[in-house]
Design an enzyme around this catalytic site. Structure first.
Site, PDB file in Angstrom:
ATOM      1  CE1 TYR A 270      47.588  38.305   4.132  1.00 51.12           C
ATOM      2  CE2 TYR A 270      46.125  37.336   2.494  1.00 51.12           C
ATOM      3  CZ  TYR A 270      46.778  37.261   3.713  1.00 51.12           C
ATOM      4  OH  TYR A 270      46.627  36.145   4.498  1.00 51.12           O
TER       5      TYR A 270
ATOM      6  CB  ALA B 176      51.254  40.185  -4.981  1.00 50.68           C
ATOM      7  CB  SER B 177      52.769  39.308   0.195  1.00 56.69           C
ATOM      8  OG  SER B 177      51.642  38.906   0.962  1.00 56.69           O
ATOM      9  CE  LYS B 178      50.125  35.584   3.712  1.00 60.70           C
ATOM     10  NZ  LYS B 178      50.902  35.014   4.818  1.00 60.70           N
TER      11      LYS B 178
ATOM     12  CB  ILE C 240      42.185  30.237  10.175  1.00 61.35           C
ATOM     13  CG1 ILE C 240      42.647  29.288   9.055  1.00 61.35           C
ATOM     14  CG2 ILE C 240      42.472  29.637  11.543  1.00 61.35           C
ATOM     15  CD1 ILE C 240      41.966  27.943   8.993  1.00 61.35           C
TER      16      ILE C 240
HETATM   17  N1  LIG Z   1      43.303  33.745   9.608  1.00 56.76           N
HETATM   18  C1  LIG Z   1      43.123  33.452   8.336  1.00 56.76           C
HETATM   19  O1  LIG Z   1      41.980  33.324   7.854  1.00 56.76           O
HETATM   20  C2  LIG Z   1      44.316  33.246   7.432  1.00 56.76           C
HETATM   21  C3  LIG Z   1      44.075  32.729   6.160  1.00 56.76           C
HETATM   22  C4  LIG Z   1      45.160  32.529   5.311  1.00 56.76           C
HETATM   23  C5  LIG Z   1      46.441  32.827   5.733  1.00 56.76           C
HETATM   24  N2  LIG Z   1      46.643  33.332   6.981  1.00 56.76           N
HETATM   25  C6  LIG Z   1      48.027  33.631   7.358  1.00 56.76           C
HETATM   26  O2  LIG Z   1      48.315  33.028   8.599  1.00 56.76           O
HETATM   27  C7  LIG Z   1      49.364  33.753   9.248  1.00 56.76           C
HETATM   28  C8  LIG Z   1      48.953  34.004  10.680  1.00 56.76           C
HETATM   29  O3  LIG Z   1      47.813  34.845  10.674  1.00 56.76           O
HETATM   30  P1  LIG Z   1      46.698  34.782  11.815  1.00 56.76           P
HETATM   31  O4  LIG Z   1      45.414  34.520  11.162  1.00 56.76           O
HETATM   32  O5  LIG Z   1      47.181  33.916  12.910  1.00 56.76           O
HETATM   33  O6  LIG Z   1      46.696  36.339  12.203  1.00 56.76           O
HETATM   34  P2  LIG Z   1      46.980  37.070  13.581  1.00 56.76           P
HETATM   35  O7  LIG Z   1      46.868  38.524  13.250  1.00 56.76           O
HETATM   36  O8  LIG Z   1      46.126  36.493  14.650  1.00 56.76           O
HETATM   37  O9  LIG Z   1      48.503  36.706  13.907  1.00 56.76           O
HETATM   38  C9  LIG Z   1      49.570  37.301  13.212  1.00 56.76           C
HETATM   39  C10 LIG Z   1      50.728  37.486  14.178  1.00 56.76           C
HETATM   40  O10 LIG Z   1      51.847  38.026  13.446  1.00 56.76           O
HETATM   41  C11 LIG Z   1      52.435  39.022  14.265  1.00 56.76           C
HETATM   42  N3  LIG Z   1      53.186  39.969  13.427  1.00 56.76           N
HETATM   43  C12 LIG Z   1      52.689  40.909  12.578  1.00 56.76           C
HETATM   44  N4  LIG Z   1      53.696  41.589  12.025  1.00 56.76           N
HETATM   45  C13 LIG Z   1      54.846  41.113  12.551  1.00 56.76           C
HETATM   46  C14 LIG Z   1      56.226  41.434  12.366  1.00 56.76           C
HETATM   47  N5  LIG Z   1      56.629  42.427  11.560  1.00 56.76           N
HETATM   48  N6  LIG Z   1      57.142  40.704  13.042  1.00 56.76           N
HETATM   49  C15 LIG Z   1      56.756  39.708  13.884  1.00 56.76           C
HETATM   50  N7  LIG Z   1      55.467  39.376  14.122  1.00 56.76           N
HETATM   51  C16 LIG Z   1      54.532  40.075  13.441  1.00 56.76           C
HETATM   52  C17 LIG Z   1      51.277  39.687  14.985  1.00 56.76           C
HETATM   53  O11 LIG Z   1      51.703  40.401  16.126  1.00 56.76           O
HETATM   54  C18 LIG Z   1      50.408  38.483  15.309  1.00 56.76           C
HETATM   55  O12 LIG Z   1      50.756  37.924  16.552  1.00 56.76           O
HETATM   56  C19 LIG Z   1      49.550  35.042   8.439  1.00 56.76           C
HETATM   57  O13 LIG Z   1      50.717  34.928   7.649  1.00 56.76           O
HETATM   58  C20 LIG Z   1      48.311  35.098   7.587  1.00 56.76           C
HETATM   59  O14 LIG Z   1      48.522  35.804   6.381  1.00 56.76           O
HETATM   60  C21 LIG Z   1      45.613  33.548   7.835  1.00 56.76           C
END
Ligand SMILES: NC(=O)c1ccc[n+]([C@@H]2O[C@H](COP(=O)([O-])OP(=O)(O)OC[C@H]3O[C@@H](n4cnc5c(N)ncnc54)[C@H](O)[C@@H]3O)[C@@H](O)[C@H]2O)c1
Length: 255
Positions: free
Chosen positions: A156, A158-160, A189
């Site tokens: 995770y 490394a992907s970011k 978040i």
């Molecule tokens: N929530 C946090 O604390 C946080 C912090 C840093 C970064 N992020 C990043 O924010 C982004 C959104 O995350 P979130 O917190 O809203 O999580 P979340 O799990 O609520 O939403 C992620 C969404 O991506 C969709 N998804 C997953 N795999 C998929 C695929 N192969 N194709 C299409 N859709 C797909 C899921 O169905 C979901 O609706 C992510 O990239 C996450 O890494 C989140």
């Protein structure tokens, strides 16, 4: 009339969390929103809410890790709308396997969605935006790419980091085509992704609280990220910003 009136905006991961907040905010700023996700039930719920407000939203099932699926969805967008002004790459997954147990299966699963998927979507959007000589891409990265992370797996994190590098690459590649490419590194978040960390082994049910305690401003809300996304997508407010990795993290990283 909202700021994005007349603009076609595609958001991946739009059925939940940060992507959902972005889709709703763009729609409320008068954009024509195309909400994309693997979770069709979540998309239907979002569409019902926004259509209930009289807003312009279309949904399409998209698995970003499947190149053929990405190609067919972006072809459908081109056929239906003729252009794409903004792409938000928010779809992503997290995992919590640790070094040294983390092996190829877990590694590939996260990488296939987070970095391959972000690349595929940016590739097809970039082709359209280059042709129309304009557009903006905003990638959702993570603060963990800069801190090394507390709970997420090596893949995770490394992907970011790779998403940040991909942002620089597309920013350079597409600048002469009048396409800006930026990213946001969120802190914790309030979405399902942070909830999943509450009961991780070894955290005694405090996995979520431990992360939030490390952030001066505590837990953020999806709208906190969406405000930054709309700023970076705006050709008026951010017209001289490209290749930027914007921290919206409540003070988790200060640089
Ligand atoms: N929530 C946090 O604390 C946080 C912090 C840093 C970064 N992020 C990043 O924010 C982004 C959104 O995350 P979130 O917190 O809203 O999580 P979340 O799990 O609520 O939403 C992620 C969404 O991506 C969709 N998804 C997953 N795999 C998929 C695929 N192969 N194709 C299409 N859709 C797909 C899921 O169905 C979901 O609706 C992510 O990239 C996450 O890494 C989140």
């Amino acid at each position: 009339m909202g700021e994005f009136q007349g603009q076609i905006v595609a958001v991946t991961g739009a059925s939940a969390g940060i992507g959902e907040a972005c889709a709703a905010m763009f729609a409320r700023e008068s954009a024509t929103v195309i909400a994309l996700d693997v979770n069709e039930a979540g998309l239907a719920a979002l569409a019902a809410t926004l259509k209930g407000e009289g807003l312009d939203i279309t949904t399409m099932r998209l698995d970003i890790s499947d190149e053929a699926c990405v190609e067919s969805v972006f072809s459908a967008i081109e056929k239906q709308y003729g252009r794409l002004d903004v792409l938000v790459n928010s779809a992503g997954i997290i995992s919590f396997e640790k070094f040294p147990e983390h092996t190829q299966v877990g590694w590939d699963k996260v990488m296939n969605v987070n970095i391959r998927g972000t690349y595929f979507c940016s590739r097809f959007a970039g082709i359209m935006m280059r042709r129309q000589h304009g557009g903006a891409i905003v990638n959702i990265s993570a603060g963990a790419a800069k801190t090394g992370g507390m709970n997420p797996s090596p893949a995770y994190i490394a992907s970011k980091g790779a998403i940040n590098s991909l942002t620089f690459h597309f920013a350079v590649q597409l600048a002469k085509d009048n396409v800006r490419v930026n990213a946001i590194c969120p802190g914790p978040i309030d979405t399902s992704m942070i909830e999943k960390q509450a009961h991780l082994p070894g955290t005694h049910g405090n996995g979520k609280e431990n992360i939030i305690a490390a952030v001066p401003l505590g837990l953020g809300q999806p709208d906190d990220i969406a405000y930054g996304v709309l700023f970076l997508a705006s050709n008026r407010r951010a017209r001289y910003i490209t290749g930027e990795i914007l921290d919206i993290n409540g003070g988790l990283v200060m640089d």
